[in-house]
Design a protein around this motif. Structure first.
Motif, PDB file in Angstrom:
ATOM      1  N   ARG A  96       3.012  11.282  53.173  1.00  0.00           N
ATOM      2  CA  ARG A  96       1.583  11.479  52.882  1.00  0.00           C
ATOM      3  C   ARG A  96       1.081  10.401  51.925  1.00  0.00           C
ATOM      4  O   ARG A  96      -0.020   9.852  52.102  1.00  0.00           O
ATOM      5  CB  ARG A  96       1.343  12.879  52.298  1.00  0.00           C
ATOM      6  CG  ARG A  96       1.473  14.006  53.293  1.00  0.00           C
ATOM      7  CD  ARG A  96       0.927  15.311  52.746  1.00  0.00           C
ATOM      8  NE  ARG A  96       1.711  15.850  51.633  1.00  0.00           N
ATOM      9  CZ  ARG A  96       2.747  16.679  51.778  1.00  0.00           C
ATOM     10  NH1 ARG A  96       3.146  17.032  52.991  1.00  0.00           N
ATOM     11  NH2 ARG A  96       3.384  17.150  50.726  1.00  0.00           N
ATOM     12  N   PHE A  97       1.879  10.105  50.918  1.00  0.00           N
ATOM     13  CA  PHE A  97       1.491   9.055  49.966  1.00  0.00           C
ATOM     14  C   PHE A  97       1.356   7.709  50.673  1.00  0.00           C
ATOM     15  O   PHE A  97       0.367   6.984  50.475  1.00  0.00           O
ATOM     16  CB  PHE A  97       2.522   8.969  48.838  1.00  0.00           C
ATOM     17  CG  PHE A  97       2.315   7.812  47.909  1.00  0.00           C
ATOM     18  CD1 PHE A  97       1.242   7.788  47.036  1.00  0.00           C
ATOM     19  CD2 PHE A  97       3.183   6.732  47.921  1.00  0.00           C
ATOM     20  CE1 PHE A  97       1.036   6.704  46.182  1.00  0.00           C
ATOM     21  CE2 PHE A  97       2.994   5.650  47.074  1.00  0.00           C
ATOM     22  CZ  PHE A  97       1.919   5.632  46.213  1.00  0.00           C
ATOM     23  N   GLN A  98       2.320   7.371  51.515  1.00  0.00           N
ATOM     24  CA  GLN A  98       2.259   6.096  52.230  1.00  0.00           C
ATOM     25  C   GLN A  98       1.052   6.047  53.166  1.00  0.00           C
ATOM     26  O   GLN A  98       0.382   5.013  53.287  1.00  0.00           O
ATOM     27  CB  GLN A  98       3.550   5.885  53.025  1.00  0.00           C
ATOM     28  CG  GLN A  98       4.792   5.617  52.177  1.00  0.00           C
ATOM     29  CD  GLN A  98       4.863   4.210  51.626  1.00  0.00           C
ATOM     30  OE1 GLN A  98       4.149   3.319  52.090  1.00  0.00           O
ATOM     31  NE2 GLN A  98       5.720   3.989  50.649  1.00  0.00           N
ATOM     32  N   ASP A  99       0.761   7.155  53.840  1.00  0.00           N
ATOM     33  CA  ASP A  99      -0.366   7.198  54.769  1.00  0.00           C
ATOM     34  C   ASP A  99      -1.691   6.970  54.055  1.00  0.00           C
ATOM     35  O   ASP A  99      -2.561   6.225  54.539  1.00  0.00           O
ATOM     36  CB  ASP A  99      -0.397   8.535  55.508  1.00  0.00           C
ATOM     37  CG  ASP A  99       0.741   8.690  56.506  1.00  0.00           C
ATOM     38  OD1 ASP A  99       1.393   7.676  56.837  1.00  0.00           O
ATOM     39  OD2 ASP A  99       0.995   9.835  56.923  1.00  0.00           O
ATOM     40  N   VAL A 100      -1.861   7.622  52.912  1.00  0.00           N
ATOM     41  CA  VAL A 100      -3.103   7.456  52.156  1.00  0.00           C
ATOM     42  C   VAL A 100      -3.202   6.032  51.603  1.00  0.00           C
ATOM     43  O   VAL A 100      -4.262   5.398  51.659  1.00  0.00           O
ATOM     44  CB  VAL A 100      -3.182   8.497  51.023  1.00  0.00           C
ATOM     45  CG1 VAL A 100      -4.313   8.166  50.052  1.00  0.00           C
ATOM     46  CG2 VAL A 100      -3.384   9.888  51.603  1.00  0.00           C
ATOM     47  N   ALA A 101      -2.097   5.520  51.090  1.00  0.00           N
ATOM     48  CA  ALA A 101      -2.104   4.162  50.535  1.00  0.00           C
ATOM     49  C   ALA A 101      -2.388   3.119  51.619  1.00  0.00           C
ATOM     50  O   ALA A 101      -2.999   2.079  51.344  1.00  0.00           O
ATOM     51  CB  ALA A 101      -0.771   3.865  49.861  1.00  0.00           C
ATOM     52  N   ALA A 102      -1.965   3.394  52.850  1.00  0.00           N
ATOM     53  CA  ALA A 102      -2.147   2.435  53.942  1.00  0.00           C
ATOM     54  C   ALA A 102      -3.618   2.212  54.272  1.00  0.00           C
ATOM     55  O   ALA A 102      -3.988   1.142  54.785  1.00  0.00           O
ATOM     56  CB  ALA A 102      -1.404   2.916  55.183  1.00  0.00           C
ATOM     57  N   VAL A 103      -4.465   3.191  53.986  1.00  0.00           N
ATOM     58  CA  VAL A 103      -5.894   3.056  54.306  1.00  0.00           C
ATOM     59  C   VAL A 103      -6.751   2.901  53.051  1.00  0.00           C
ATOM     60  O   VAL A 103      -7.975   2.802  53.138  1.00  0.00           O
ATOM     61  CB  VAL A 103      -6.398   4.268  55.134  1.00  0.00           C
ATOM     62  CG1 VAL A 103      -5.653   4.337  56.455  1.00  0.00           C
ATOM     63  CG2 VAL A 103      -6.229   5.578  54.359  1.00  0.00           C
ATOM     64  N   PHE A 104      -6.101   2.884  51.880  1.00  0.00           N
ATOM     65  CA  PHE A 104      -6.834   2.722  50.632  1.00  0.00           C
ATOM     66  C   PHE A 104      -7.389   1.303  50.567  1.00  0.00           C
ATOM     67  O   PHE A 104      -6.730   0.350  50.985  1.00  0.00           O
ATOM     68  CB  PHE A 104      -5.916   2.999  49.443  1.00  0.00           C
ATOM     69  CG  PHE A 104      -6.622   3.094  48.120  1.00  0.00           C
ATOM     70  CD1 PHE A 104      -7.369   4.216  47.799  1.00  0.00           C
ATOM     71  CD2 PHE A 104      -6.544   2.062  47.203  1.00  0.00           C
ATOM     72  CE1 PHE A 104      -8.030   4.308  46.576  1.00  0.00           C
ATOM     73  CE2 PHE A 104      -7.191   2.138  45.988  1.00  0.00           C
ATOM     74  CZ  PHE A 104      -7.930   3.268  45.674  1.00  0.00           C
ATOM     75  N   VAL A 105      -8.587   1.143  50.039  1.00  0.00           N
ATOM     76  CA  VAL A 105      -9.259  -0.158  50.059  1.00  0.00           C
ATOM     77  C   VAL A 105      -9.402  -0.761  48.668  1.00  0.00           C
ATOM     78  O   VAL A 105      -9.057  -1.924  48.440  1.00  0.00           O
ATOM     79  CB  VAL A 105     -10.645  -0.034  50.731  1.00  0.00           C
ATOM     80  CG1 VAL A 105     -11.384  -1.376  50.669  1.00  0.00           C
ATOM     81  CG2 VAL A 105     -10.500   0.422  52.176  1.00  0.00           C
TER      82      VAL A 105
END
Length: 242
Positions: A96-105
């Protein structure tokens, strides 16, 4: 400058190492004491899972934890779970952390962590890397400070030295590594590597602490007592808790 993408890859690798090693445990060993006083291995695994979710909150602009009491209660609640449940939770929360970080701008944004601490969003992946690496050591399952990636060890020493710099309870001191490089801490001004390479000699404080990187990191991070370090100009100070 923080390279958040590179740090996220390092977090992913560190998480895989931890999960692979912890999977070798038996259920009966999860409730055994860890190297952290008062915490079992189950407490550490529960903390790692909830910390990943907390950092998702940080990146999404929510409070890291509802409260300190809620954080502690969640860890206590989750600590007794069977090992397979613990590992699945660590894995899924890490994803979940990686998924959110992947789309963080907005990695330049200032974010708020625990206890009013603020930092640049770009440093959040490194902070997660710290959690995974040090708590892997804390599990006491054969992964030691000496096994940490060299880049991580150096950066964490720098990070902790900066954290203690100017702290009213930390005397001015110079941290000298076994390769001869020096890191100011306590009340000492920061000196860049370029200045040192150019022949600049900083005004030395009364206290110098030197030793191997793993021992310095262990002392700064509260994982070792510093007895393997060499101290000039006084006695090794007690550092405040992180």
């Amino acid at each position: 400058m923080m390279d958040h993408a590179r740090d996220l890859a390092s977090v992913r690798d560190a998480t895989k190492r931890l999960l692979t090693a912890a999977a070798e445990l038996h259920n009966a060993r999860a409730p055994e004491p860890s190297r952290l006083p008062g915490w079992t291995r189950g407490h550490i695994l529960a903390h790692l899972a909830r910390n990943a979710d907390a950092l998702v909150n940080v990146l999404q602009g929510r409070p890291m934890y509802a409260s300190g009491a809620a954080r502690d209660a969640d860890i206590e609640r989750d600590a007794p779970r069977p090992l397979d449940v613990q590992l699945a939770d660590v894995r899924e929360s890490a994803d979940r952390f990686q998924d959110v970080a992947a789309v963080f701008v907005d990695w330049s944004r200032t974010v708020e962590l625990r206890n009013g601490v603020t930092d640049q969003a770009a440093r959040v992946p490194f902070r997660r890397w710290i959690e995974v690496e040090l708590h892997h050591v804390d599990l006491g399952i054969g992964y030691e400070l000496e096994d940490l990636p060299e880049e991580f060890t150096q950066r964490e020493i720098d990070f902790l030295a900066a954290r203690f710099r100017g702290h009213p309870d930390v005397p001015g001191l110079l941290i000298k590594q076994d390769d001869g490089s020096m890191i100011p801490s306590g009340a000492v001004e920061s000196v860049s590597a370029q200045q040192l390479a150019g022949g600049y000699e900083p005004p030395l404080p009364a206290l110098t602490v030197s030793g191997q990187r793993a021992e310095l990191l262990g002392w700064l991070a509260g994982r070792r007592d510093g007895s393997a370090l060499h101290v000039e100009g006084g006695t090794l100070p007690s550092l405040p808790p992180l």
